[in-house]
Write an enzyme that holds these catalytic residues in place. Structure first.
Site, PDB file in Angstrom:
ATOM      1  N   ARG A 274       0.871  -1.165   0.000  1.00 11.88           N
ATOM      2  CA  ARG A 274       0.000   0.000   0.000  1.00 11.88           C
ATOM      3  C   ARG A 274       0.912   1.219   0.000  1.00 11.88           C
ATOM      4  NH1 ARG A 274      -0.967   4.628   3.617  1.00 11.88           N
ATOM      5  NH2 ARG A 274      -3.153   5.183   3.484  1.00 11.88           N
ATOM      6  N   LEU A 275       0.809   2.069  -0.993  1.00 11.28           N
ATOM      7  CA  LEU A 275       1.693   3.214  -1.175  1.00 11.28           C
ATOM      8  C   LEU A 275       1.055   4.442  -0.542  1.00 11.28           C
ATOM      9  CD1 LEU A 275       2.473   2.562  -4.959  1.00 11.28           C
ATOM     10  CD2 LEU A 275       3.750   1.726  -2.970  1.00 11.28           C
ATOM     11  N   ASP A 276       1.683   4.966   0.482  1.00 14.60           N
ATOM     12  CA  ASP A 276       1.116   6.063   1.255  1.00 14.60           C
ATOM     13  C   ASP A 276       1.124   7.364   0.462  1.00 14.60           C
ATOM     14  OD1 ASP A 276       0.297   7.303   3.900  1.00 14.60           O
ATOM     15  OD2 ASP A 276       2.167   8.390   3.538  1.00 14.60           O
ATOM     16  N   VAL A 278       0.330   9.003  -2.356  1.00 11.38           N
ATOM     17  CA  VAL A 278       1.090   9.153  -3.599  1.00 11.38           C
ATOM     18  C   VAL A 278       0.904  10.532  -4.225  1.00 11.38           C
ATOM     19  CG1 VAL A 278       1.044   6.684  -4.057  1.00 11.38           C
ATOM     20  CG2 VAL A 278      -0.738   8.149  -5.033  1.00 11.38           C
ATOM     21  N   GLU A 313      -2.761   5.113  -1.879  1.00 15.65           N
ATOM     22  CA  GLU A 313      -3.588   6.101  -1.188  1.00 15.65           C
ATOM     23  C   GLU A 313      -3.390   7.414  -1.925  1.00 15.65           C
ATOM     24  OE1 GLU A 313      -4.105   8.552   2.985  1.00 15.65           O
ATOM     25  OE2 GLU A 313      -2.150   7.834   2.327  1.00 15.65           O
ATOM     26  N   HIS A 342     -16.478   8.880   3.168  1.00 13.88           N
ATOM     27  CA  HIS A 342     -17.110  10.116   3.635  1.00 13.88           C
ATOM     28  C   HIS A 342     -18.628  10.059   3.455  1.00 13.88           C
ATOM     29  CE1 HIS A 342     -13.074  11.290   3.900  1.00 13.88           C
ATOM     30  NE2 HIS A 342     -12.970  12.159   2.909  1.00 13.88           N
ATOM     31  N   HIS A 408      -7.183   3.631   9.707  1.00 14.08           N
ATOM     32  CA  HIS A 408      -6.343   4.274  10.722  1.00 14.08           C
ATOM     33  C   HIS A 408      -6.439   5.793  10.660  1.00 14.08           C
ATOM     34  CE1 HIS A 408      -3.480   4.687   7.323  1.00 14.08           C
ATOM     35  NE2 HIS A 408      -3.023   5.704   8.008  1.00 14.08           N
ATOM     36  N   ASP A 409      -6.534   6.371   9.460  1.00 18.61           N
ATOM     37  CA  ASP A 409      -6.626   7.819   9.323  1.00 18.61           C
ATOM     38  C   ASP A 409      -7.959   8.348   9.825  1.00 18.61           C
ATOM     39  OD1 ASP A 409      -4.209   8.819   8.379  1.00 18.61           O
ATOM     40  OD2 ASP A 409      -4.664   8.322   6.300  1.00 18.61           O
ATOM     41  N   GLN A 410      -9.049   7.719   9.380  1.00 17.16           N
ATOM     42  CA  GLN A 410     -10.373   8.252   9.677  1.00 17.16           C
ATOM     43  C   GLN A 410     -10.738   8.104  11.147  1.00 17.16           C
ATOM     44  OE1 GLN A 410     -11.642  10.098   7.504  1.00 17.16           O
ATOM     45  NE2 GLN A 410     -10.401   9.460   5.753  1.00 17.16           N
ATOM     46  N   VAL A 411     -10.042   7.220  11.858  1.00 18.94           N
ATOM     47  CA  VAL A 411     -10.227   7.120  13.309  1.00 18.94           C
ATOM     48  C   VAL A 411      -9.142   7.925  14.021  1.00 18.94           C
ATOM     49  CG1 VAL A 411     -10.294   5.575  15.304  1.00 18.94           C
ATOM     50  CG2 VAL A 411     -11.305   4.849  13.133  1.00 18.94           C
TER      51      VAL A 411
END
Length: 602
Positions: A274-276, A278, A313, A342, A408-411
């Protein structure tokens, strides 16, 4: 000058090869080890091994230095540049003394794998499960996580997506500030620990995806800039200096990244990356780094005969990431779909702040279910401009977009790290899960979501430098107090309690209210496996009908009927109710409020 494609990734190779198998994979008596490092601006380079310094000579490729020294696996070493150092190796495979310590020789061939028959899992049709090794269990190690893999196998997921494990400063952190991109974080268990975890996953039929960060490095223990032009001031990122992939000297930087990706897939037997973020990789070359990565992984896939994939991402809402180079794209296999999250989150919670301001209606959710992106060239109020690009529903399959109710981001990027389960009743959680796992995307769960974990998941760090630690803590408080939060309500990332409270409580799945939700997730995943309509990849075949409170998702012979209102909805169509979140739901009866049913129509 770029390295040839077959240049070895491992930078230390004994002249007499180590045994691939054996008790420890070590050759008795040691041997010559060839050290190589790229340091194009240095006038002198030395390697320090066993407290002895050895001069290095320019290698055959410009900017590279090499030396052969007696040594063996486990020996510590570092490089001195024009007399300064020793510094850790940029391609260090093992950092047992932490990010500031010396590197240690590690032989990938020593590990005794048992997954020789493993050929991977295709991304299409799979269910992913994102987890953070440091908070998945109280111990926070790969070995402890192995003890919980049977839970994931019984849940029915197909692939585990690990948050970053590249070595970073301190013991605890999210991992996105990694600085040794080739080494595995030692507190988690180091390189052997990761291999044991991957081997155990494959033994249970689980693929493993690793989150990697190529757009920036962390601030502590980052020595790359001392070696060469790994960074550039031409561009900016929110997290630190931009990685140089298109400025002078960038050929070797790109090779560093591509070879790193191949190392994870080949030497650690990972199934995907998974590429953070980009969108934060600035590359104005004719062939983008992402396209180069996709091509390299495609060639490795052909060589190994294994399923391998890359997931991006991106904040761009650009389907060209997942279209082929022949069609003007980059050729990646999938990308995260924040718009679907969202739309689903705001429909369930009623939240409209920040980037949720354009979402909330079931019309917005219907648009994402049929076209992936809500912002597809339309106006984005949050950004103050038009945003995104339309997805060709006939040519781009739905599995190329990852859907999620939580991640992980949305929480973790909420001030208190509160999960959606902290504010929603179980009935609505079931509706959200039902829409996620019947949507035409590749679904991903966030650890603990399946039982409605009551533990928050917060942003935490463990920086050892007092000034950096204070800067991170103050920055976090400023960010959220500017949005109306009281300072005392914003957890301090550096407080050890912030990390501890984020650890999953594994007693919860056995408690009745949590177990009920867990069984619902298991039933949904089993239904997804049983009915091919739910893994059909054609977005053009997806039809959605909705009013203010209810939504009907057409998936071939199946109808997914969701009622988000409090009152009973319209009668269910004739057919067979395959699964329902409320008891005693029958065809022809009104669907109870805040519930979902999957119906096979005649």
């Amino acid at each position: 000058m770029a390295r040839p494609a077959d240049r070895p990734v491992v930078r230390f190779r004994p002249r007499d090869e180590w045994s691939v198998r054996g008790p420890a994979g070590r050759r008795p008596g040691g041997g010559a080890v060839r050290y190589e490092v790229w340091a194009p601006a240095a006038e002198t380079v030395e390697v320090e091994s066993g407290a002895v310094r050895h001069p290095m000579a320019p290698a055959e490729l410009t900017g590279w230095w090499a030396a052969e020294v007696q040594g063996d696996e486990g020996d510590e070493y570092g490089f001195l540049l024009d007399g300064e150092g020793p510094f850790p190796d940029p391609r260090s495979l093992w950092q047992p003394a932490g990010v500031h310590g010396l590197s240690r020789i590690y032989d990938h061939g020593r590990f005794a794998w048992t997954d020789v028959l493993w050929r991977g899992r295709p991304l299409a049709g799979s269910v992913l499960y994102e987890l953070h090794i440091g908070t998945f269990t109280p111990e926070g190690t790969f070995d402890a996580a192995i003890e919980r893999l049977d839970h994931l196998a019984e849940l029915g997921v197909d692939a585990v997506q690990l948050m970053p494990v590249a070595a970073f400063a301190g013991r605890h952190g999210w991992g996105y500030d990694g600085v040794h991109l080739w080494a595995v974080h030692e507190p988690y268990g180091g390189p052997d620990g990761l291999k044991r975890f991957v081997d155990a996953c494959h033994g249970r039929g689980l693929a493993v995806i690793l989150d990697v960060v190529y757009n920036h490095l962390g601030p502590s223990g980052n020595y790359l800039g001392r070696y060469g032009p790994y960074f550039t001031d031409a561009y900016k990122t929110p997290w630190g200096p931009a990685v140089n992939v298109d400025r002078p000297g960038s050929d070797e930087v790109r090779a560093f990244i591509v070879e790193n990706a191949l190392m994870w897939l080949r030497d650690h037997h990972l199934d995907g990356l998974r590429l953070d973020a980009v969108h934060a990789i600035e590359d104005h070359r004719a062939v983008h780094l992402l396209e180069e990565l996709a091509d390299a992984v495609s060639r490795l896939k052909a060589q190994t005969g294994r399923e391998l994939f890359l997931i991006a991402e991106s904040d761009l809402n650009d389907p060209r990431l997942v279209t082929s180079p022949e069609a003007g794209g980059y050729g990646l296999d999938a990308q995260w779909n924040d718009d679907f999250h969202h739309a689903l989150h705001s429909a369930l919670t009623g939240e409209r702040q920040g980037y949720y301001c354009d979402f909330g209606s079931l019309g917005a959710l219907a648009k994402t279910l049929t076209g992936a992106f809500f912002h597809d060239g339309s106006w984005s109020t949050f950004r103050g401009r038009t945003h995104g690009r339309k997805v060709d529903r006939l040519r781009v399959p739905g599995h190329r977009f990852l859907g999620f109710l939580q991640n992980h981001d949305q929480v973790g990027n909420r001030a208190a790290g509160d999960r959606i389960s902290a504010g929603l009743p179980p009935r609505l959680l079931k509706v959200g899960a039902g829409l996620l796992l019947t949507a035409p995307f590749t679904p991903m769960l966030f650890m603990g979501e399946e039982w409605g974990a009551s533990t928050p998941w917060r942003y935490f760090t463990d920086h050892e430098e007092p000034e950096l630690a204070r800067s991170v803590s103050d920055g976090r408080r400023r960010e959220f107090t500017s949005h109306g939060w009281a300072m005392e309500d914003v957890p301090d990332p550096q407080d050890p309690r912030t990390h501890r409270c984020s650890v999953l409580d594994w007693a919860e799945p056995g408690e009745p209210r949590h177990h009920e939700l867990l069984e619902w997730y298991r039933a949904l995943i089993a239904l997804r496996r049983a009915w091919p309509e739910l893994t059909d990849t054609c977005l053009a075949e997806v039809v959605v009908e909705h009013d203010e409170d209810s939504l009907v998702l057409h998936r071939g012979r199946l109808l997914v009927v969701a009622n988000l209102g409090a009152e009973p909805g319209a009668p269910l169509p004739a057919g067979e109710v395959l699964l329902a979140s409320a008891p005693d739901v029958r065809p022809g009866d009104p669907l109870p409020g805040t519930s979902l049913a999957v119906v096979r129509v005649a």
